[in-house]
Scaffold this active site. Structure first.
Site, PDB file in Angstrom:
ATOM      1  N   LYS A 157     -19.362 -12.982 -24.011  1.00 55.68           N
ATOM      2  CA  LYS A 157     -18.128 -12.334 -24.441  1.00 55.68           C
ATOM      3  C   LYS A 157     -17.146 -12.092 -23.295  1.00 55.68           C
ATOM      4  CE  LYS A 157     -19.575  -9.984 -28.685  1.00 55.68           C
ATOM      5  NZ  LYS A 157     -20.781 -10.763 -28.942  1.00 55.68           N
TER       6      LYS A 157
ATOM      7  N   GLU B 213     -14.854  -2.250 -23.584  1.00 55.33           N
ATOM      8  CA  GLU B 213     -13.616  -2.725 -24.180  1.00 55.33           C
ATOM      9  C   GLU B 213     -12.956  -1.606 -24.973  1.00 55.33           C
ATOM     10  OE1 GLU B 213     -12.860  -7.041 -26.023  1.00 55.33           O
ATOM     11  OE2 GLU B 213     -13.985  -5.756 -27.377  1.00 55.33           O
TER      12      GLU B 213
ATOM     13  N   ARG C 165     -19.710 -22.390 -34.650  1.00 55.96           N
ATOM     14  CA  ARG C 165     -20.554 -22.892 -35.725  1.00 55.96           C
ATOM     15  C   ARG C 165     -19.827 -22.695 -37.044  1.00 55.96           C
ATOM     16  NH1 ARG C 165     -21.619 -18.005 -37.870  1.00 55.96           N
ATOM     17  NH2 ARG C 165     -22.028 -16.257 -36.470  1.00 55.96           N
TER      18      ARG C 165
END
Length: 449
Positions: free
Chosen positions: A116, A200, A297
């Site tokens: 991430k 974050e 995906r």
């Protein structure tokens, strides 16, 4: 087109991939665990091979056993579905090293977006908005505290290698951050083998909106990435989605253009090929959106995009993997109507705790605009070894109001008994004023409870 395909997954997604493959004349090979030997996807494949016991580590995540099955069956390609090995760059490389076609993005793209922090940094460099956060792993709680002081509380504490809503916690002050940091780091090390932590900005009120992208190498040698609209995914429990719809009722035409353009930039930045999803957080107050992560995906919720855009994303995946161009004109993509997906899980409709068991009744709804992607049928057993998803109920209509009306009828007509089931929750949600208005956020489920 690919001649033979091994589906390295289970349940409804394996069945759904097999359905498209058969329509295209592709021979299919199912791999399954001992616990899943009686499920529909096993019976519907042209060939089925048991790859181990119920434990996913010994079956669906057993790369060696899956590759051995591909060799034994003569399969020429591998489709990983979602979950399990679908975002494992090493597995993708191993598949291709064995001379097989990997139906997914390149391993480098999977690797680049799997962390991430690295993904945030790449996206920021590509001009994709990112929320305030750390650009390096917070290796110690003191680093996390310093970052929080700069960002401002509350903050989200995330496992950098996590996914699927796992390895996340909110901290409202220093004391909470100290407690949650160690928990998240320990969880990340145990679940992902990587204890890296990201700090974050946390949005107390936020919407979760994502963009479907498809990338491929065109006949002229150029790299193309297109966005097939957005999906609203804000109905969640434990940071995991329950309902998805397209288009998002929160998005204006101008914001949509900005969001889709940013998603395309994200795909171009990592030379993305095949299907993927760029997930974003949307501040409903300011209209700002921020990159959250990229899922390299096919998504669980891909059917709502299929219904709105009139495409078969699995077919497009197979074509791109085979070196062919998509079936649609990328410059003339036109959305039509509205679609909603409900995830039918074997779980308590109040507390959402898993409730597996034998299925004593199963009757799927039918009608205009109703589609069911199911992994089970009557007489089968939902075991505790895997995700609780039993089926996806997808409805579409000319507009959102019609889609909701059809969803209400479909939920009422879906007969399912034996395991615990969240159908009663959907009946409540579809009549809830906040959801019906379209003005909801990721806190809607909590407010309903």
């Amino acid at each position: 087109m690919i001649e033979s395909l091994l589906v390295a997954n289970r349940g409804e997604i394996a069945r759904r991939i097999i359905r498209t493959a058969h329509r295209l004349g592709v021979r299919t090979v199912a791999v399954h665990s001992e616990a899943d030997s009686g499920l529909p996807f096993v019976a519907e494949a042209d060939q089925a091979i048991c790859v181990g016991p119920a434990n996913p580590a010994q079956s669906y995540r057993n790369a060696e056993a899956i590759l051995a099955a591909a060799e034994a069956s003569g399969a020429r390609a591998v489709h990983p579905g979602y979950g399990f090995l679908s975002e494992n760059a090493e597995f993708a490389r191993t598949v291709e090293a064995a001379g097989l076609i990997w139906v997914g993005p390149g391993a480098d793209a999977i690797e680049a977006m799997g962390d991430k922090i690295n993904a945030r940094n790449l996206m920021a460099a590509a001009g994709v908005p990112v929320a305030a956060g750390t650009t390096e792993p917070a290796v110690h709680v003191d680093v996390a505290l310093a970052a929080a002081a700069t960002i401002g509380y509350p903050v989200m504490v995330k496992a950098a290698a996590g996914g699927g809503g796992m390895g996340m916690a909110v901290a409202a002050d220093d004391a909470a951050l100290r407690a949650e940091f160690d928990k998240v780091r320990a969880f990340a090390e145990r679940m992902f083998g990587d204890g890296s932590v990201l700090i974050e900005r946390y949005f107390p009120r936020v919407r979760h909106v994502e963009v479907q992208i498809l990338g491929w190498r065109a006949a002229d040698g150029s790299h193309r990435v297109v966005a097939l609209g957005e999906r609203e995914c804000s109905v969640q429990r434990r940071n995991q989605k329950l309902v998805e719809e397209s288009p998002s009722p929160a998005i204006t035409d101008e914001l949509r253009r900005e969001l889709l353009a940013a998603a395309v930039r994200a795909g171009v930045a990592v030379d993305y090929r095949n299907a993927g999803t760029v997930e974003c957080l949307l501040d409903p107050t300011t209209g700002e959106f921020f990159f959250l992560e990229m899922n390299t995906r096919l998504q669980v919720e891909h059917p709502v995009t299929e219904l709105v855009y009139g495409v078969d994303l699995v077919e497009e995946q197979l074509r791109v993997a085979a070196g062919l161009e998509p079936t649609f004109d990328p410059d003339a993509l036109t959305p039509r109507g509205h679609a909603i997906e409900l995830r039918i899980n074997a779980e308590d409709p109040k507390r959402f705790l898993p409730g597996p068991g034998a299925i004593t009744a199963w009757s799927e709804p039918v009608g205009d605009g109703v589609r069911v992607d199911a992994g089970y049928a009557a007489g089968m057993t939902v075991t505790p070894f895997y995700d609780s998803l039993m089926a996806k109920l997808i409805v579409s209509g000319a507009d959102r109001a019609e889609a909701i009306a059809r969803a209400r009828v479909a939920v009422a007509d879906f007969e399912l008994a034996g395991p615990k089931c969240n159908l009663p929750f959907f009946a409540e949600l579809l009549d809830h004023p906040e959801f019906v208005s379209g003005d909801y956020d990721t806190g809607i489920v909590g407010r309903m409870r």
